[in-house]
Design a protein around this motif. Structure first.
Motif, PDB file in Angstrom:
ATOM      1  N   THR A  57       0.761  -1.098   0.020  1.00  0.00           N
ATOM      2  CA  THR A  57       0.232  -0.019   0.232  1.00  0.00           C
ATOM      3  C   THR A  57       1.046   1.386   0.003  1.00  0.00           C
ATOM      4  O   THR A  57       0.688   2.007  -0.704  1.00  0.00           O
ATOM      5  CB  THR A  57      -1.168  -0.102   0.975  1.00  0.00           C
ATOM      6  OG1 THR A  57      -1.780  -1.315   0.776  1.00  0.00           O
ATOM      7  CG2 THR A  57      -1.815   1.051   1.479  1.00  0.00           C
ATOM      8  N   SER A  58       2.084   1.051   0.758  1.00  0.00           N
ATOM      9  CA  SER A  58       2.869   2.049   0.604  1.00  0.00           C
ATOM     10  C   SER A  58       3.401   2.743  -0.919  1.00  0.00           C
ATOM     11  O   SER A  58       4.038   3.544  -1.063  1.00  0.00           O
ATOM     12  CB  SER A  58       3.863   1.879   2.116  1.00  0.00           C
ATOM     13  OG  SER A  58       3.376   2.026   3.003  1.00  0.00           O
ATOM     14  N   TYR A  59       4.076   1.585  -1.495  1.00  0.00           N
ATOM     15  CA  TYR A  59       4.037   2.023  -2.729  1.00  0.00           C
ATOM     16  C   TYR A  59       3.402   2.536  -3.639  1.00  0.00           C
ATOM     17  O   TYR A  59       3.681   3.540  -4.340  1.00  0.00           O
ATOM     18  CB  TYR A  59       4.230   0.027  -3.590  1.00  0.00           C
ATOM     19  CG  TYR A  59       5.274   1.020  -4.625  1.00  0.00           C
ATOM     20  CD1 TYR A  59       5.802   0.991  -5.259  1.00  0.00           C
ATOM     21  CD2 TYR A  59       4.000  -0.257  -5.656  1.00  0.00           C
ATOM     22  CE1 TYR A  59       5.831   1.367  -6.794  1.00  0.00           C
ATOM     23  CE2 TYR A  59       4.171  -0.043  -7.452  1.00  0.00           C
ATOM     24  CZ  TYR A  59       5.556   0.676  -7.481  1.00  0.00           C
ATOM     25  OH  TYR A  59       5.264   0.377  -8.675  1.00  0.00           O
ATOM     26  N   GLU A 106       9.059  -0.315   9.744  1.00  0.00           N
ATOM     27  CA  GLU A 106      10.172  -1.517  10.445  1.00  0.00           C
ATOM     28  C   GLU A 106      10.058  -2.513   9.147  1.00  0.00           C
ATOM     29  O   GLU A 106      10.637  -3.653   8.783  1.00  0.00           O
ATOM     30  CB  GLU A 106       9.170  -2.628  11.360  1.00  0.00           C
ATOM     31  CG  GLU A 106       8.961  -1.986  12.538  1.00  0.00           C
ATOM     32  CD  GLU A 106      10.352  -1.220  12.804  1.00  0.00           C
ATOM     33  OE1 GLU A 106      11.535  -2.098  12.940  1.00  0.00           O
ATOM     34  OE2 GLU A 106      10.307  -0.209  13.459  1.00  0.00           O
ATOM     35  N   THR A 107       9.341  -2.307   7.653  1.00  0.00           N
ATOM     36  CA  THR A 107       9.652  -3.777   6.734  1.00  0.00           C
ATOM     37  C   THR A 107      10.990  -3.966   6.597  1.00  0.00           C
ATOM     38  O   THR A 107      11.609  -3.007   6.216  1.00  0.00           O
ATOM     39  CB  THR A 107       8.970  -2.764   5.719  1.00  0.00           C
ATOM     40  OG1 THR A 107       7.224  -2.406   5.723  1.00  0.00           O
ATOM     41  CG2 THR A 107       8.901  -3.759   4.213  1.00  0.00           C
ATOM     42  N   ALA A 108      11.162  -5.135   6.658  1.00  0.00           N
ATOM     43  CA  ALA A 108      13.084  -5.179   5.662  1.00  0.00           C
ATOM     44  C   ALA A 108      12.925  -4.925   4.350  1.00  0.00           C
ATOM     45  O   ALA A 108      14.473  -4.197   3.884  1.00  0.00           O
ATOM     46  CB  ALA A 108      12.972  -7.400   6.230  1.00  0.00           C
ATOM     47  N   LYS A 240      -8.331  -8.466  -2.681  1.00  0.00           N
ATOM     48  CA  LYS A 240      -8.279  -8.825  -2.556  1.00  0.00           C
ATOM     49  C   LYS A 240      -7.065  -9.665  -1.299  1.00  0.00           C
ATOM     50  O   LYS A 240      -7.775 -10.960  -0.514  1.00  0.00           O
ATOM     51  CB  LYS A 240      -6.435  -9.543  -3.489  1.00  0.00           C
ATOM     52  CG  LYS A 240      -5.211  -8.701  -3.244  1.00  0.00           C
ATOM     53  CD  LYS A 240      -4.736  -8.886  -4.320  1.00  0.00           C
ATOM     54  CE  LYS A 240      -4.355  -7.572  -5.710  1.00  0.00           C
ATOM     55  NZ  LYS A 240      -3.037  -8.198  -6.540  1.00  0.00           N
ATOM     56  N   GLU A 241      -7.083  -8.861  -0.195  1.00  0.00           N
ATOM     57  CA  GLU A 241      -5.975  -9.216   0.506  1.00  0.00           C
ATOM     58  C   GLU A 241      -6.942  -9.533   1.543  1.00  0.00           C
ATOM     59  O   GLU A 241      -6.730 -11.016   2.485  1.00  0.00           O
ATOM     60  CB  GLU A 241      -5.557  -7.850   1.185  1.00  0.00           C
ATOM     61  CG  GLU A 241      -5.642  -7.177   2.292  1.00  0.00           C
ATOM     62  CD  GLU A 241      -4.732  -6.110   2.626  1.00  0.00           C
ATOM     63  OE1 GLU A 241      -3.158  -6.387   2.827  1.00  0.00           O
ATOM     64  OE2 GLU A 241      -4.793  -4.890   2.292  1.00  0.00           O
ATOM     65  N   ILE A 242      -8.357  -8.645   2.068  1.00  0.00           N
ATOM     66  CA  ILE A 242      -9.095  -9.669   2.672  1.00  0.00           C
ATOM     67  C   ILE A 242     -10.376 -10.288   2.809  1.00  0.00           C
ATOM     68  O   ILE A 242     -10.721 -10.879   3.259  1.00  0.00           O
ATOM     69  CB  ILE A 242      -9.626  -7.982   3.836  1.00  0.00           C
ATOM     70  CG1 ILE A 242     -10.589  -7.350   2.580  1.00  0.00           C
ATOM     71  CG2 ILE A 242      -8.550  -7.027   4.618  1.00  0.00           C
ATOM     72  CD1 ILE A 242     -10.941  -5.946   3.472  1.00  0.00           C
TER      73      ILE A 242
HETATM   74  C1  F6R Z   1      -1.658  -3.659   2.811  1.00  0.00           C
HETATM   75  C2  F6R Z   1      -0.709  -3.759   3.728  1.00  0.00           C
HETATM   76  C3  F6R Z   1       0.422  -3.988   3.315  1.00  0.00           C
HETATM   77  C4  F6R Z   1       1.998  -2.864   3.734  1.00  0.00           C
HETATM   78  C5  F6R Z   1       3.350  -3.484   3.528  1.00  0.00           C
HETATM   79  C6  F6R Z   1       3.872  -2.216   3.467  1.00  0.00           C
HETATM   80  O1  F6R Z   1      -3.030  -3.377   2.737  1.00  0.00           O
HETATM   81  O2  F6R Z   1      -1.008  -3.341   4.738  1.00  0.00           O
HETATM   82  O3  F6R Z   1       0.893  -3.657   1.351  1.00  0.00           O
HETATM   83  O4  F6R Z   1       1.502  -1.415   3.056  1.00  0.00           O
HETATM   84  O5  F6R Z   1       3.358  -4.194   3.676  1.00  0.00           O
HETATM   85  O6  F6R Z   1       4.177  -2.144   4.831  1.00  0.00           O
HETATM   86  P1  F6R Z   1       4.909  -0.576   5.428  1.00  0.00           P
HETATM   87  O7  F6R Z   1       3.962   0.398   4.700  1.00  0.00           O
HETATM   88  O8  F6R Z   1       5.048  -0.662   6.769  1.00  0.00           O
HETATM   89  O9  F6R Z   1       5.927  -0.842   4.751  1.00  0.00           O
END
Ligand code: F6R
Length: 357
Positions: A57-59, A106-108, A240-242
């Protein structure tokens, strides 16, 4: 706490107008001017190109941010999926500024890129909802999205908050270069908050659309052009995700290059139509899918007589419609998941913050 809500997701969708108003306050000084650390301003001024790095989503928020940065502030901007950039780095400009967008911080996959960026000595800015997070601590600068804790796995208020902060940043960057942006971010965000409220008040309608279109479908397509294309990618991801319905977002003009083969009697197609310069084209695409049997739901800024269900969006500036057009898509995804008995807040196989590569 969930309060009177059955799910965090619905609560967080409803919180969006407050989040936007909060952002207006936090990014404004006493004179009503944009409040931003001078170091962030100079980092942007000195960059010859912005590289936005994010996931999920952030993308999708990054895709919208690119349009704002290029169209308003005239700063060349690229957006990259973090996990792709990590192992397939593009040719970089001489003076890049890296912008990480991450709700959790925190996204690796993002962190992997940040570590490399720092090795090269390039400057970095993290836009996050969690200021003490890893990406925030390790980047040179941080902008806070002030959305409050987001508990539901599916991101909603963090996404609109990211776009709001990025619209302020784009506006500020335009000003700094002496360019007159086409909108006043603060004023527009105020109108957007009201528009969001008006849409959140139409839950019955969104629920009915979710029931009519999504209850027992295997798949669902979302179409849009220009800015609306970025929004439909996010709308499809939410669904799709939910709800576990196979949902895909497509650029309207690409349908004829393959996807339209999938349209059959009763296939749900949701179209987002907010961009005046391509309205005619996308409405043409809607007619094409209807002619092949699709059930079309049209989310647009203008009511029309076309066949199908219509959701009419309150008017906001055409550069910022994603903040508003996403609300019905979030609500439709929520009700689709609810009616299909899915675990709305904790969908299978997913984690709120993805700390492994
Ligand atoms: C979709 C969702 C994920 C996050 C992704 C990035 O609803 O929540 O696609 O957007 O894992 O997460 P962040 O923004 O925390 O880096």
């Amino acid at each position: 706490e969930k309060g009177t809500y059955n799910h965090f997701m619905l609560k967080e969708i409803d919180e969006q107008p407050f989040v936007i108003r909060n952002i207006i306050q936090k990014y404004q000084n006493e004179n009503g001017d944009i409040k931003l650390e001078p170091e962030i301003r100079s980092a942007i001024r000195e960059a010859d190109r912005l590289y936005i790095i994010a996931a999920g989503t952030s993308y999708h928020a990054g895709l919208v941010a690119k349009e704002l940065m290029e169209k308003e502030a005239k700063i060349p901007t690229e957006v990259h999926i973090a996990s792709e950039f990590l192992y397939n780095e593009p040719l970089l400009s001489k003076k890049p500024l890296f912008i990480f967008i991450s709700q959790s911080g925190e996204t690796a996959d993002c962190r992997g890129v940040l570590v490399n960026v720092k090795k090269h000595g390039f400057p970095s800015l993290t836009i996050t909802n969690v200021p003490g997070s890893t990406l925030s601590r390790e980047a040179d600068f941080t902008l806070h999205t002030y959305a409050g804790p987001e508990i539901a796995v599916a991101s909603t208020k963090a996404y609109t908050a990211q776009m709001a902060v990025l619209s302020i940043l784009a506006m500020d960057s335009a000003r700094a270069k002496g360019i007159d942006a086409r909108f006043n971010a603060m004023q527009e965000l105020g109108l957007i908050a009201n528009a969001m409220e008006a849409l959140c008040d139409q839950k019955d309608k969104m629920e009915q659309i979710a029931r009519d279109y999504m209850y027992d479908t295997r798949n669902c397509f979302f179409i849009g052009r220009a800015l609306d294309y970025h929004v439909v990618l996010e709308g499809a991801l939410k669904l799709k995700e939910i709800s576990y319905i196979q949902a895909e977002g497509f650029a309207g003009g690409e349908l004829k290059h393959g996807t339209i083969a999938l349209i059959e009697e009763g296939t749900p197609v949701v179209a987002v139509v907010t961009q005046p310069h391509v309205n005619g084209n996308i409405r043409g695409n809607v007619q094409e899918v209807i002619a092949r049997g699709a059930n079309a739901c049209i989310i647009s800024t203008e009511a029309t007589e076309e066949k199908g269900d219509h959701i009419v969006l309150p008017e906001v500036h055409e550069c910022l419609t994603p903040l508003v057009s996403i609300i019905p898509l979030q609500l439709i995804a929520y009700y689709a998941a609810l009616h299909r008995d899915c675990d709305v807040d904790k969908p299978r196989n997913l984690a709120k913050s993805v700390t492994v590569e």
